[in-house]
Design an enzyme around this catalytic site. Structure first.
Site, PDB file in Angstrom:
ATOM      1  CE  LYS A   1      -4.191  -1.768   2.085  1.00 22.92           C
ATOM      2  NZ  LYS A   1      -3.701  -3.193   2.213  1.00 22.92           N
TER       3      LYS A   1
ATOM      4  CD  GLU B   1      -4.639   5.491   3.999  1.00 19.56           C
ATOM      5  OE1 GLU B   1      -5.918   5.094   4.192  1.00 19.56           O
ATOM      6  OE2 GLU B   1      -4.194   5.459   2.835  1.00 19.56           O
TER       7      GLU B   1
ATOM      8  CG  HIS C   1     -11.681  -1.955   9.094  1.00 19.11           C
ATOM      9  ND1 HIS C   1     -12.289  -0.487   8.981  1.00 19.11           N
ATOM     10  CD2 HIS C   1     -11.402  -2.128  10.451  1.00 19.11           C
ATOM     11  CE1 HIS C   1     -11.865   0.021  10.016  1.00 19.11           C
ATOM     12  NE2 HIS C   1     -11.400  -0.693  10.916  1.00 19.11           N
TER      13      HIS C   1
ATOM     14  NE  ARG D   1      -7.359  -9.700  -3.600  1.00 20.10           N
ATOM     15  CZ  ARG D   1      -8.461  -9.359  -3.215  1.00 20.10           C
ATOM     16  NH1 ARG D   1      -9.564  -9.350  -3.824  1.00 20.10           N
ATOM     17  NH2 ARG D   1      -8.555  -8.604  -1.960  1.00 20.10           N
TER      18      ARG D   1
END
Length: 667
Positions: free
Chosen positions: A116, A200, A235, A295
């Site tokens: 990421k 973040e 999440h 993917r």
């Protein structure tokens, strides 16, 4: 085109890929672990190869065994599905080195987008908007704490190599950061073998909107519109839909073009998803790049439903060197689609994963792997066992309609027709979410479940009177059927309540939500029945109707289905479902309650850590231990105040469901 492919996965995605391959005339090879020796995906493929133990690290993550299986069976290509090795660049490289086609993007694209932090730096260079955060390589705990303080709380800690909601924590205040970071890193290591994280700013009222992209080896790249995946718990996605409600053509084009630019930046080939976090502020929506999944996604069926395309077929054609079947201007949106993830879990108990045998596994009538009103993608069959080794998802239910309202109605009807007995599932919870005001009105953000919690959890749509009446009716009809099947029987042995004088009453003992209840059935001289259940008393009439019961109780007519699993009766009605335990006084005679002061494992799994030691005083609700099961961490809290008398296991130990982890004594 390939003549034979190996599917390096399990469950519903392995079955999904096999179905398309079969339609295209391509033979398939399954791989399986000890736990999956009799799994559905093994039976639907043409060949199957055993690759190791039940734990993923002993089987589905052992890519050298998978490559050996492909070579031994003559497979020309490997489809990785999603999860496991699907985003492992070393596996993609190993496939190429072995002369096998990896049905996915180049290893270089996986490497560029797989981490990421690296992908965000790449997007920043490309001018794609990013959420403020820290994406650096330095993983010193003090530095990460400093960066979180700089960004400002709430912050989101995310495993850099992560996905699927694993290795992710929201931190509301500074003092919680260190513990959340440690938990996130442990989960990241267990799931991805990499403890690196990024931090973040946690965007308030965010929507999770992703763009499906596809590239080929000729340099073509298109986007197949968007999916809204905002409805999440822990999440992880619960409901996904396409197209995203409220999306304007202008924003769709902007996000689609940004996604294609991201894919082109890494010379992307095959199916991929560019995920954006969308901020809703002052009536406007601003989007920020979040990550790219290199993917096929779990939620790809909703894109197939609105485009009429088979994305697995596209994957196979692109991997075989063919150009994309369609160009951007040829792609159109048709109607609306919603996907619900049916999982083995207990939503009313913090979504605790469930294991067990699918004693009854009844699904709504559907057409699989094709665009239709109702579709089910599933990797299990009735009688299969949901084990603690893999993800808790049992099936995906996908509906399509001309409008969102029509799709919503079809979703509720399909969920109402779903019958699963043998373990806890989230089917009723999914109905509650779909019926909630926020979802029905498309007032979406990732906090929808929290915001609507009062209407979603512990919602009993079927009360004691109706549940008891259903079971009584089911019992009487079964008794009647057995008498009919036996032919002539001794009239003195019949249980029809007839007496030469006086009234006859029959008692039925139940347990409902932990409380004992007794229903009283009164037989009338004229053959009528009167039932008193809870606070409701009224006439009872019933008749078999197909696989259900036409029930009339206290002036209300219902269509009911009752399925028994031992002492537990599962009652299904159009408005919902419930469970009620039928008590047999003789069967339970002599039983004693379990001794107090015990703390047991609520599921099979591994002990990660203990937060206490022998002799520690604890208070009710205090975290005592952390367990890991079905790829997720779960905290175990003290049920009462007390003193820790003894720890019975050590971190790393595997424990069975119900195993006593520690002993508590009175404070």
């Amino acid at each position: 085109m390939f003549k034979k492919i190996l599917i390096a996965n399990r469950g519903e995605i392995a079955c999904r890929v096999a179905a398309t391959a079969k339609r295209m005339g391509i033979r398939t090879v399954a791989v399986y672990s000890d736990a999956d020796a009799n799994a559905k995906h093994v039976s639907v493929c043409d060949e199957a190869v055993h690759i190791g133990g039940s734990a993923p690290a002993e089987s589905y993550l052992r890519w050298e065994r998978i490559i050996e299986a492909a070579q031994a069976t003559g497979a020309q290509a490997i489809h990785p599905g999603y999860g496991f090795l699907s985003e492992n660049e070393a596996f993609a490289q190993a496939c190429a080195a072995a002369g096998l086609v990896f049905i996915g993007p180049p290893a270089s694209a996986i490497l560029a987008m797989g981490l990421k932090a690296e992908s965000k730096r790449l997007m920043e260079k490309a001018g794609v908007p990013l959420v403020p955060g820290y994406h650096g390589a330095d993983q010193d705990t003090k530095l990460l704490q400093h960066e979180a303080d700089r960004i400002g709380y709430p912050v989101l800690i995310k495993a850099s190599a992560g996905g699927g909601g694993k290795g992710m924590r929201v931190v509301e205040k500074r003092e919680d950061f260190e513990a959340s970071l440690a938990s996130c890193q442990r989960e990241a290591i267990n799931s991805f073998g990499d403890a690196a994280v990024l931090i973040e700013k946690y965007v308030l009222r965010p929507r999770h909107i992703e763009i499906q992209v596809f590239g080929d080896t000729q340099g073509n790249c298109v986007y197949l519109f968007e999916r809204d995946c905002s409805v999440q718990r822990r999440h992880q996605k619960v409901l996904e839909e396409a197209p995203a409600p409220g999306m304007t053509p202008e924003m769709r084009q902007q996000m689609g073009q940004a996604a294609v630019a991201a894919a082109r930046a890494v010379n992307y080939v095959g199916a991929g998803t560019v995920e954006f976090i969308v901020e809703q502020r002052d009536g406007k929506m601003n989007f920020f790049f979040m990550e790219m999944n290199t993917r096929l996604q779990v939620e790809h069926p909703v894109t197939e439903a609105i485009t009429g395309l088979d994305l697995v077929e596209w994957q196979l054609r692109v991997a075989a060197g063919e150009p994309l079947p369609l160009q951007q201007e040829q792609l159109k949106i048709h109607g609306h689609a919603i996907e619900a993830r049916i999982c083995a879990e207990n939503p009313d108990n913090h979504f605790l994963p469930a294991t067990g045998t699918l004693q009854v596994y009844g699904l709504p009538a559907c057409s699989t792997f094709e665009r239709s009103d109702v579709r089910v993608d599933s990797g299990v069959r009735e009688g299969d066992t949901i084990s603690p080794f893999y993800d808790s998802m049992v099936a995906k239910l996908i509906v399509h309609g001309e409008t969102r309202e029509q799709a919503l109605a079809r979703l509720d009807a399909a969920l109402a027709a779903t019958r699963i007995v043998g373990l806890s599932t989230n089917v009723q919870f999914l109905r509650h979410v779909a019926q909630s005001h926020s979802f029905a009105e498309a007032d979406l953000d990732t906090a929808l479940i929290v915001r609507e919690s009062a209407a979603l959890f512990n919602q009993e749509k079927v009360g004691l009177p109706l549940a008891a009446a259903s079971v009584v009716a089911h019992t009487l009809l079964q008794e009647q059927a057995s008498v009919t099947a036996a032919g002539w029987v001794d009239p003195w042995a019949q249980r029809d309540g007839w007496r030469s004088h006086g009234l006859t009453q029959r008692y039925f003992d139940f347990e409902f939500h932990g409380e004992p209840h007794t229903a009283v059935l009164t037989y009338g001289h004229d053959g009528t029945l009167q039932l008193q259940a809870g606070e409701t008393t009224g006439p009872l009439q019933m008749a078999m109707q197909g696989d259900g019961i036409d029930l009339l109780f206290a002036g209300q007519r219902q269509r009911v289905q009752v399925l028994r699993g031992g002492d537990v009766a599962h009652v299904f009605l159009p408005q919902g479902a419930t469970q009620i335990t039928v008590l047999d006084a003789l069967a339970h005679a002599g039983e004693t309650q379990a001794e107090g002061g015990r703390l047991t494992a609520p599921m099979p799994g591994k002990v990660v850590s203990f937060a206490v030691s022998a002799g520690d005083k604890v208070t009710k609700g205090q975290v005592l231990a952390v367990m890991e099961a079905m790829k997720m961490e779960h905290t175990i809290a003290a049920p009462v105040d007390g003193v820790v008398a003894e720890l019975l296991y050590a971190p790393g130990d595997q424990v069975a469901e119900g195993a006593e982890l520690l002993k508590l004594s009175a404070a």
